[in-house]
Design a protein around this motif. Structure first.
Motif, short mmCIF file in Angstrom:
data_model
loop_
_atom_site.label_atom_id
_atom_site.label_comp_id
_atom_site.label_asym_id
_atom_site.label_seq_id
_atom_site.Cartn_x
_atom_site.Cartn_y
_atom_site.Cartn_z
N PHE A 1 0.84 -1.20 0.00
CA PHE A 1 0.00 0.00 0.00
C PHE A 1 0.88 1.25 0.00
O PHE A 1 0.64 2.21 -0.74
N GLY A 2 1.90 1.23 0.87
CA GLY A 2 2.78 2.38 1.00
C GLY A 2 3.55 2.69 -0.26
O GLY A 2 3.75 3.86 -0.61
N ILE A 3 3.97 1.66 -0.97
CA ILE A 3 4.69 1.87 -2.23
C ILE A 3 3.78 2.56 -3.25
O ILE A 3 4.19 3.48 -3.96
N GLY A 4 2.51 2.09 -3.33
CA GLY A 4 1.57 2.74 -4.24
C GLY A 4 1.29 4.17 -3.86
O GLY A 4 1.21 5.06 -4.72
N TRP A 5 1.12 4.40 -2.55
CA TRP A 5 0.89 5.77 -2.05
C TRP A 5 2.07 6.66 -2.42
O TRP A 5 1.89 7.82 -2.82
N GLU B 1 -4.12 9.56 -12.04
CA GLU B 1 -5.39 8.86 -12.20
C GLU B 1 -5.45 8.10 -13.53
O GLU B 1 -6.01 7.00 -13.61
N ALA B 2 -4.88 8.69 -14.58
CA ALA B 2 -4.92 8.04 -15.89
C ALA B 2 -4.14 6.73 -15.86
O ALA B 2 -4.61 5.69 -16.33
N GLU B 3 -2.93 6.76 -15.29
CA GLU B 3 -2.12 5.54 -15.20
C GLU B 3 -2.79 4.51 -14.30
O GLU B 3 -2.81 3.32 -14.61
N GLU B 4 -3.32 4.99 -13.18
CA GLU B 4 -3.98 4.08 -12.25
C GLU B 4 -5.15 3.36 -12.92
O GLU B 4 -5.32 2.14 -12.77
N HIS B 5 -5.95 4.09 -13.67
CA HIS B 5 -7.11 3.50 -14.32
C HIS B 5 -6.69 2.49 -15.40
O HIS B 5 -7.21 1.38 -15.47
N GLY B 6 -5.72 2.88 -16.22
CA GLY B 6 -5.29 2.01 -17.31
C GLY B 6 -4.63 0.74 -16.80
O GLY B 6 -4.93 -0.37 -17.29
N PHE C 1 -5.88 -3.30 -17.03
CA PHE C 1 -4.99 -4.31 -17.58
C PHE C 1 -4.85 -5.49 -16.60
O PHE C 1 -4.88 -6.66 -17.01
N CYS C 2 -4.74 -5.17 -15.31
CA CYS C 2 -4.63 -6.22 -14.29
C CYS C 2 -5.91 -7.05 -14.20
O CYS C 2 -5.87 -8.28 -14.19
N VAL C 3 -7.05 -6.35 -14.12
CA VAL C 3 -8.32 -7.03 -13.91
C VAL C 3 -8.72 -7.89 -15.10
O VAL C 3 -9.21 -9.01 -14.94
N HIS C 4 -8.51 -7.38 -16.31
CA HIS C 4 -9.02 -8.06 -17.50
C HIS C 4 -8.03 -9.03 -18.14
O HIS C 4 -8.45 -9.90 -18.92
N LEU D 1 -1.79 -0.26 -6.51
CA LEU D 1 -2.72 0.71 -7.10
C LEU D 1 -3.79 1.13 -6.10
O LEU D 1 -4.25 2.27 -6.12
N THR D 2 -4.17 0.22 -5.20
CA THR D 2 -5.10 0.59 -4.13
C THR D 2 -4.47 1.62 -3.21
O THR D 2 -5.11 2.59 -2.80
N GLY D 3 -3.18 1.41 -2.88
CA GLY D 3 -2.47 2.40 -2.07
C GLY D 3 -2.36 3.73 -2.78
O GLY D 3 -2.47 4.79 -2.16
N CYS D 4 -2.19 3.69 -4.09
CA CYS D 4 -2.15 4.91 -4.89
C CYS D 4 -3.48 5.66 -4.79
O CYS D 4 -3.52 6.88 -4.66
#
Length: 244
Positions: free
Chosen positions: A13-17, A27-32, A36-39, A204-207
């Motif tokens: 979490f901390g690394i993403g934060w 936000e753009a990178e996080e969403h993309g 990619f991870c989910v699908h 990404l959740t930490g982000c």
């Protein structure tokens, strides 16, 4: 071992934060990347885990896991009707969000990380079976707690996701004895592709957590955390882990 896994979880979490704090992730990178991870990556992870860890001889025990996942969400949804009266805020949106949190299980990436680290692939493959019921509960009970609703056709459309398809396909292959005939090179590629999916999604959740905390919601945040992390798990003996 479980405590160490939780520490590792918060470190990710901390690394993403930190990535968001340093401006490396927006936000753009996080969403993309999350899409990619989910699908793509996560379906590979689920498929390889089930092929490697699932025991087809345990069918008599496995069939009830999806029912258990759905039943826990139904029980949480009923409990949330009464527990939301303990909120300080009278905002209907806050009440609906709290009710939703009471209903849904942790059937996503966080418990997967802990189960894989503490129990191995055999237990994780059973958790994916449990998640079939949890996913159906999310798109039915979970949507209703937020004040929405969808017809059966829309619900079924939402259930047809790469993750669910990969689990069902992997179960079919496991029952067909895929360990004996699936090429090792193919399985290795699928396993390599899926390996980074869970830690990447946790980062990404930490982000996404890089947001200011509004003091006005502090009391309800503490109450919600207590209900979700202590009260509901205590009321679900033997299955409280999926509430965490």
């Amino acid at each position: 071992m479980a405590f160490l896994s939780i520490l590792q979880l918060f470190a990710l979490f901390g690394i993403g934060w930190l990535g968001r704090r340093l401006g490396m992730l927006g936000e753009a990178e996080e969403h993309g990347v999350s899409r990619f991870c989910v699908h793509i990556l996560f379906p590979c992870f689920a498929f390889s885990t089930i092929i490697e860890g699932f025991d087809p001889d345990r069918l008599a025990e496995v069939w009830m896991l999806p029912l258990l996942g759905f039943g826990l969400m139904a029980a949480g949804g009923v409990a949330g009707i009464f527990l939301r009266r303990g909120l300080k805020s009278r905002d209907p949106e806050v009440a609906r969000a709290f009710h939703h949190i009471c209903a849904i299980n942790n059937f996503g990436f966080l418990p997967i990380f802990i189960i894989e680290n503490t129990m191995g692939k055999a237990a994780l493959s059973l958790f994916f079976c449990f998640n079939l019921g949890s996913t159906f509960g999310y798109w039915t009970i979970g949507i209703l707690t937020l004040g929405g609703g969808a017809g059966m056709r829309e619900t079924l459309r939402r259930l047809v996701t790469p993750g669910i398809i990969s689990v069902l396909l992997a179960l079919g292959c496991a029952f067909a004895g895929a360990k004996g005939w699936m090429p090792a090179g193919v399985m290795r590629v699928i396993s390599y592709a899926g390996a980074p999916s869970i830690p990447l999604m946790i980062m990404l959740t930490g982000c996404a957590m890089f947001q200011p905390l509004h003091r006005a919601f502090l009391r309800d945040l503490i109450y919600t955390s207590g209900v979700r992390l202590a009260l509901l798990p205590a009321c679900s003996p033997g299955c409280g882990w999926c509430r965490w």
